[in-house]
Scaffold this motif. Structure first.
Motif, short mmCIF file in Angstrom:
data_model
loop_
_atom_site.label_atom_id
_atom_site.label_comp_id
_atom_site.label_asym_id
_atom_site.label_seq_id
_atom_site.Cartn_x
_atom_site.Cartn_y
_atom_site.Cartn_z
N SER A 1 -16.52 -43.30 54.86
CA SER A 1 -17.32 -42.31 54.26
C SER A 1 -17.32 -41.16 54.76
N PRO A 2 -17.60 -39.85 54.18
CA PRO A 2 -18.18 -39.84 52.70
C PRO A 2 -16.05 -40.07 52.72
N GLU A 3 -15.33 -39.69 52.77
CA GLU A 3 -14.11 -40.27 51.92
C GLU A 3 -13.73 -40.64 50.84
N ILE A 4 -13.35 -40.00 49.81
CA ILE A 4 -13.18 -40.79 48.42
C ILE A 4 -12.46 -42.06 47.89
N SER A 5 -12.75 -42.73 48.17
CA SER A 5 -12.78 -44.29 48.04
C SER A 5 -12.08 -45.12 46.47
N ASN A 6 -11.16 -45.40 46.16
CA ASN A 6 -10.73 -46.14 44.61
C ASN A 6 -10.97 -47.19 44.92
N THR A 7 -11.17 -47.75 45.66
CA THR A 7 -11.56 -49.42 45.77
C THR A 7 -13.46 -48.94 45.25
N ALA A 8 -13.54 -48.34 45.96
CA ALA A 8 -15.24 -47.93 45.18
C ALA A 8 -15.16 -47.25 44.26
N GLY A 9 -14.34 -46.73 43.98
CA GLY A 9 -14.50 -46.00 42.37
C GLY A 9 -14.37 -47.60 41.16
N LEU A 10 -13.58 -48.77 41.18
CA LEU A 10 -13.35 -49.41 40.27
C LEU A 10 -14.46 -50.71 40.24
N MET A 11 -15.19 -50.87 42.08
CA MET A 11 -15.63 -52.11 42.10
C MET A 11 -17.48 -51.14 41.41
N ALA A 12 -17.27 -49.93 41.17
CA ALA A 12 -18.59 -49.63 40.58
C ALA A 12 -18.93 -50.02 39.36
N VAL A 13 -17.49 -49.83 38.44
CA VAL A 13 -17.69 -50.56 37.44
C VAL A 13 -17.98 -51.98 37.20
N SER A 14 -18.54 -53.10 37.98
CA SER A 14 -18.58 -54.05 38.39
C SER A 14 -20.31 -54.13 38.39
N ILE A 15 -20.20 -53.19 40.06
CA ILE A 15 -21.44 -52.84 40.04
C ILE A 15 -22.25 -52.91 39.27
N ALA A 16 -21.95 -52.03 38.33
CA ALA A 16 -23.05 -51.58 37.04
C ALA A 16 -22.90 -52.37 36.11
N ILE A 17 -22.14 -53.74 36.42
CA ILE A 17 -22.88 -55.06 35.01
C ILE A 17 -23.34 -55.52 35.81
N MET A 18 -23.49 -55.93 37.37
CA MET A 18 -24.41 -56.87 37.48
C MET A 18 -26.02 -56.30 37.69
N ARG A 19 -26.13 -54.66 37.93
CA ARG A 19 -27.52 -54.12 37.42
C ARG A 19 -28.22 -53.84 36.41
N LYS A 20 -26.54 -54.01 35.29
CA LYS A 20 -27.60 -53.55 34.22
C LYS A 20 -27.94 -55.26 33.60
N HIS A 21 -27.92 -56.34 34.25
CA HIS A 21 -28.04 -57.65 33.75
C HIS A 21 -29.83 -57.82 35.00
N GLY A 22 -30.17 -56.80 35.85
CA GLY A 22 -31.02 -57.39 36.59
C GLY A 22 -30.79 -57.73 38.10
N VAL A 23 -28.82 -58.58 38.52
CA VAL A 23 -28.84 -58.95 40.09
C VAL A 23 -29.01 -57.14 40.90
N GLN A 24 -29.83 -57.19 41.40
CA GLN A 24 -29.99 -57.26 43.22
C GLN A 24 -28.19 -56.80 43.76
N VAL A 25 -27.79 -55.22 43.96
CA VAL A 25 -26.65 -54.84 44.52
C VAL A 25 -26.62 -54.85 45.53
N ASP A 26 -26.22 -55.19 47.16
CA ASP A 26 -26.70 -54.73 48.27
C ASP A 26 -24.69 -54.12 48.08
N GLU A 27 -24.46 -53.04 48.76
CA GLU A 27 -22.53 -52.37 49.47
C GLU A 27 -22.57 -52.46 50.87
N VAL A 28 -21.61 -52.49 51.05
CA VAL A 28 -21.02 -52.96 52.47
C VAL A 28 -19.77 -51.66 52.37
N ARG A 29 -19.21 -50.95 53.11
CA ARG A 29 -17.96 -50.16 53.46
C ARG A 29 -17.54 -50.40 54.79
#
Length: 270
Positions: free
Chosen positions: A27-55
């Motif tokens: 960090s803070p270099e841009i991670s393409n993996t983080a970009g795709l993970m953000a799609v999945s994380i958004a789905i989780m949070r949409k349904h109320g799942v609490q999300v923790d992230e670690v690089r």
């Protein structure tokens, strides 16, 4: 008819997920993996799942398969506090880029450290990862999504995680050198294929009622094939004839070395 399902049918607010990004970029270099993970994380949070992230690369993870490697001679090991966050989560998702057709070295390190705690017990007296759901997200600009997914998901189930169907998601674009997921003009974030067909599971049934459409196979983005003409069937090599043993008698074979590829028996003289 199937019962109507709405966004409020289920409550997932008591679930938590941890996403471990195994990029090689700090960090803070841009991670393409983080970009795709953000799609999945958004789905989780949409349904109320609490999300923790670690690089993971932002932390000092000592090599080894013990819970705390400072006990084994290392000056620093940031794994114990990270594992405490993994321990609290119900869902564990590993994200990794592809390098040389395989998962990143940091992903290997994370799995080794997860393995270090696999012998511990949870509150129910089961092994530490029992009851956790595992998944994997893969990015890159070279082939290897399924290979990496097989490797990571096997490791997670071996540790004790539950692996649901289609618990992998990935994006590589056209196989071969080219733009990465977040690069301008890659088409990754706008692509309709990966979130619709290979997303980490949406945690509720389809509320639209389009069940028939859901059963149909989504059209896949096909890679260009090598067009080198028709492939010719491989022609098996002609069987080799054994060396002849003409002139050898049963008595003369004793003590003599048999020629290469000759039958291991003596033949009578012709």
């Amino acid at each position: 008819m199937l019962p109507s399902v709405t966004a409020s049918t289920y409550d997932f607010s008591d679930l938590s997920a941890i996403y471990i990004n195994c990029t090689l970029k700090r960090s803070p270099e841009i991670s393409n993996t983080a970009g795709l993970m953000a799609v999945s994380i958004a789905i989780m949070r949409k349904h109320g799942v609490q999300v923790d992230e670690v690089r993971a690369v932002d932390h000092e993870l000592a090599p080894g398969v013990q819970p705390d490697m400072t006990v084994h001679g290392f000056d620093r090991d940031d794994w114990p506090p990270i594992y405490a966050r993994v321990e609290r989560a119900d869902i564990l998702v590993i994200g990794t880029p592809i390098w040389l057709g395989d998962k990143s070295s940091m992903c290997t390190r994370v799995i080794e450290r997860l393995y270090a705690n696999s012998g511990e017990l949870n509150d129910a007296g089961q092994y530490a990862y029992y009851g956790k759901v595992g998944g994997v997200i893969v990015t890159g600009n070279e082939d290897g999504i399924k290979h990496v997914a097989m490797n990571v998901l096997y490791s997670l189930q071996h540790l004790g995680c539950v692996i649901p169907p289609q618990a992998d998601a990935g994006w590589i674009g056209e196989a071969g050198p080219g733009p990465s997921y977040l690069d301008e003009g890659s088409g990754g974030p706008e692509n309709e294929f990966h979130p619709a067909q290979h997303r980490v599971h949406d945690v509720e049934p389809d509320a639209s009622g389009r069940h028939d459409q859901a059963r149909r196979r989504h059209p896949r983005a096909r890679q260009l094939a090598f067009r080198l003409g028709r492939r010719r069937p491989l022609r098996p090599p002609e069987p080799r004839q054994p060396f002849g043993l003409t002139g050898h008698t049963p008595s003369s074979c004793g003590g003599l070395s048999t020629p290469p590829r000759a039958p291991k028996r003596c033949l009578p003289a012709t």
